[in-house]
Scaffold this motif. Structure first.
Motif, PDB file in Angstrom:
ATOM      1  N   GLY A   1     -61.583  87.704   0.632  1.00  0.00           N
ATOM      2  CA  GLY A   1     -62.465  88.583  -0.124  1.00  0.00           C
ATOM      3  C   GLY A   1     -62.224  88.602  -1.609  1.00  0.00           C
ATOM      4  N   ALA A   2     -61.259  87.839  -2.103  1.00  0.00           N
ATOM      5  CA  ALA A   2     -60.897  87.885  -3.518  1.00  0.00           C
ATOM      6  C   ALA A   2     -61.903  87.142  -4.394  1.00  0.00           C
ATOM      7  CB  ALA A   2     -59.509  87.290  -3.717  1.00  0.00           C
ATOM      8  N   ARG A   3     -61.911  87.510  -5.682  1.00  0.00           N
ATOM      9  CA  ARG A   3     -62.559  86.703  -6.709  1.00  0.00           C
ATOM     10  C   ARG A   3     -61.519  85.692  -7.176  1.00  0.00           C
ATOM     11  NH1 ARG A   3     -64.467  91.949  -8.635  1.00  0.00           N
ATOM     12  NH2 ARG A   3     -62.640  91.957 -10.013  1.00  0.00           N
ATOM     13  N   VAL A   4     -61.835  84.404  -7.082  1.00  0.00           N
ATOM     14  CA  VAL A   4     -60.802  83.379  -7.233  1.00  0.00           C
ATOM     15  C   VAL A   4     -61.105  82.441  -8.395  1.00  0.00           C
ATOM     16  CG1 VAL A   4     -59.500  81.562  -6.082  1.00  0.00           C
ATOM     17  CG2 VAL A   4     -60.400  83.476  -4.743  1.00  0.00           C
ATOM     18  N   THR A   5     -60.059  82.198  -9.178  1.00  0.00           N
ATOM     19  CA  THR A   5     -60.074  81.186 -10.221  1.00  0.00           C
ATOM     20  C   THR A   5     -58.980  80.182  -9.881  1.00  0.00           C
ATOM     21  OG1 THR A   5     -60.774  82.805 -11.874  1.00  0.00           O
ATOM     22  CG2 THR A   5     -59.835  80.744 -12.696  1.00  0.00           C
ATOM     23  N   ALA A   6     -59.219  78.906 -10.147  1.00  0.00           N
ATOM     24  CA  ALA A   6     -58.241  77.869  -9.848  1.00  0.00           C
ATOM     25  C   ALA A   6     -58.154  76.896 -11.008  1.00  0.00           C
ATOM     26  CB  ALA A   6     -58.618  77.131  -8.559  1.00  0.00           C
TER      27      ALA A   6
ATOM     28  N   LEU B   1     -59.452  78.655  -1.472  1.00  0.00           N
ATOM     29  CA  LEU B   1     -60.433  78.967  -0.436  1.00  0.00           C
ATOM     30  C   LEU B   1     -59.930  80.065   0.495  1.00  0.00           C
ATOM     31  CD1 LEU B   1     -61.837  75.483   0.586  1.00  0.00           C
ATOM     32  CD2 LEU B   1     -63.148  77.423  -0.292  1.00  0.00           C
ATOM     33  N   TYR B   2     -58.655  80.012   0.830  1.00  0.00           N
ATOM     34  CA  TYR B   2     -58.103  81.041   1.709  1.00  0.00           C
ATOM     35  C   TYR B   2     -58.174  82.409   1.043  1.00  0.00           C
ATOM     36  CZ  TYR B   2     -55.054  83.442   4.967  1.00  0.00           C
ATOM     37  OH  TYR B   2     -54.556  84.332   5.887  1.00  0.00           O
TER      38      TYR B   2
ATOM     39  N   ARG C   1     -51.391  86.313   2.716  1.00  0.00           N
ATOM     40  CA  ARG C   1     -52.055  87.140   3.737  1.00  0.00           C
ATOM     41  C   ARG C   1     -51.487  88.556   3.782  1.00  0.00           C
ATOM     42  NH1 ARG C   1     -51.096  88.770   8.747  1.00  0.00           N
ATOM     43  NH2 ARG C   1     -49.083  87.700   8.786  1.00  0.00           N
ATOM     44  N   ARG C   2     -50.219  88.699   3.450  1.00  0.00           N
ATOM     45  CA  ARG C   2     -49.575  90.007   3.519  1.00  0.00           C
ATOM     46  C   ARG C   2     -49.864  90.889   2.306  1.00  0.00           C
ATOM     47  NH1 ARG C   2     -45.200  86.682   5.094  1.00  0.00           N
ATOM     48  NH2 ARG C   2     -44.194  87.122   3.099  1.00  0.00           N
ATOM     49  N   GLU C   3     -50.455  90.305   1.270  1.00  0.00           N
ATOM     50  CA  GLU C   3     -50.796  91.098   0.095  1.00  0.00           C
ATOM     51  C   GLU C   3     -52.103  91.854   0.333  1.00  0.00           C
ATOM     52  OE1 GLU C   3     -48.798  91.410  -2.492  1.00  0.00           O
ATOM     53  OE2 GLU C   3     -47.362  89.921  -1.731  1.00  0.00           O
ATOM     54  N   ALA C   4     -52.330  92.859  -0.479  1.00  0.00           N
ATOM     55  CA  ALA C   4     -53.548  93.668  -0.343  1.00  0.00           C
ATOM     56  C   ALA C   4     -54.702  92.963  -1.042  1.00  0.00           C
ATOM     57  CB  ALA C   4     -53.313  95.056  -0.917  1.00  0.00           C
ATOM     58  N   VAL C   5     -55.168  91.890  -0.416  1.00  0.00           N
ATOM     59  CA  VAL C   5     -56.254  91.090  -0.991  1.00  0.00           C
ATOM     60  C   VAL C   5     -57.571  91.530  -0.384  1.00  0.00           C
ATOM     61  CG1 VAL C   5     -57.179  88.769  -1.313  1.00  0.00           C
ATOM     62  CG2 VAL C   5     -54.702  89.144  -1.297  1.00  0.00           C
ATOM     63  N   GLY C   6     -58.547  91.757  -1.224  1.00  0.00           N
ATOM     64  CA  GLY C   6     -59.863  92.150  -0.740  1.00  0.00           C
ATOM     65  C   GLY C   6     -60.867  92.114  -1.869  1.00  0.00           C
ATOM     66  N   ALA C   7     -62.021  92.702  -1.645  1.00  0.00           N
ATOM     67  CA  ALA C   7     -63.055  92.745  -2.672  1.00  0.00           C
ATOM     68  C   ALA C   7     -62.491  93.409  -3.922  1.00  0.00           C
ATOM     69  CB  ALA C   7     -64.269  93.509  -2.155  1.00  0.00           C
TER      70      ALA C   7
END
Length: 228
Positions: A64-69, A58-59, A36-42
């Motif tokens: 707003g991130a593009r996520v790969t798992a 999912l979090y 949460r403290r990182e600069a995560v966004g679009a």
């Protein structure tokens, strides 16, 4: 630095877990708080290694991130995909061993809650929930591999966020990441009651000097690393 038990963040309690898939716990929430403290966004590309239920993926997507798992078990991949579908989020979930499914790609943030519990000698589990926590006699069977491989997946200014128990050696993780060319530090700590897995092997952990007889809590740490 977080020093108390991690606080659950919005949206992380509404995930399903199939039998044999790791249920989100203290370590999950502690890592989410660090994310949460990182600069995560679009535009932020996030990789969740060993996603389990997909809760962290999912979090990240909700931020707003593009996520790969990735995950090695079919049930975990199915669970993560199902949770993404139920949440209406697009997450690319790949089955494979740790970072192998995404070799050659790069990310802004790599996060992982890998197996890390020191495990009495014997064959590693081939199935079942124990695959989510058993990590060899020193608890570093997966942590070391992530430390060695993650730098090649990080973009310039990229960040690795890794959570594990202090039982498997916090200083060892910091040194291994430094040897791999990353600047690493502990950003979060949480002291939590022993869960059933630790309680089941208390005698063995104490015989190895990993726990004192008076210890009643396990220390969890989040290590943050980035290119020097």
């Amino acid at each position: 630095m977080t020093t108390a038990a991690a606080v659950r963040l919005p949206g992380m309690d509404h995930v399903l877990t199939l039998p044999g898939v790791y249920t989100p716990q203290y370590d999950t929430y502690l890592l989410a708080e660090a994310l949460r403290r990182e600069a995560v966004g679009a535009g932020t590309d996030v990789l969740d290694v060993g996603t389990g239920s997909g809760a962290l993926a999912l979090y990240a997507a909700r931020l707003g991130a593009r996520v790969t798992a990735t995950d090695i078990t079919r049930r975990a991949v199915l669970t993560a995909r199902l949770n993404a579908l139920l949440a209406g989020r697009h997450i690319a979930v790949h089955r494979g061993d740790l970072l192998e499914p995404v070799r050659g790609r790069s990310y802004d943030i790599v996060l992982s809650n890998p197996p890390y519990v020191p495990t009495p000698p014997g064959s590693p589990p081939r199935n079942g929930a124990a695959r989510s926590w058993d990590a060899g006699p020193d608890g570093r069977a997966f942590v070391d591999r992530i430390c060695d491989t993650a730098p090649s997946l990080l973009r310039p200014d990229g960040v690795l966020l890794l959570v594990h128990s202090a039982l498997c050696g916090t200083e060892a993780t910091l040194k291994r990441l430094a040897d791999a060319g990353l600047w690493a530090t502990v950003t979060d700590r949480a002291f939590v009651p022993f869960g059933p897995v630790i309680r089941s092997r208390l005698s063995w952990l104490r015989s190895r000097g990993l726990l004192d007889t008076n210890d009643e809590q396990e220390e969890l740490v989040v290590v943050r690393a980035e290119h020097i």
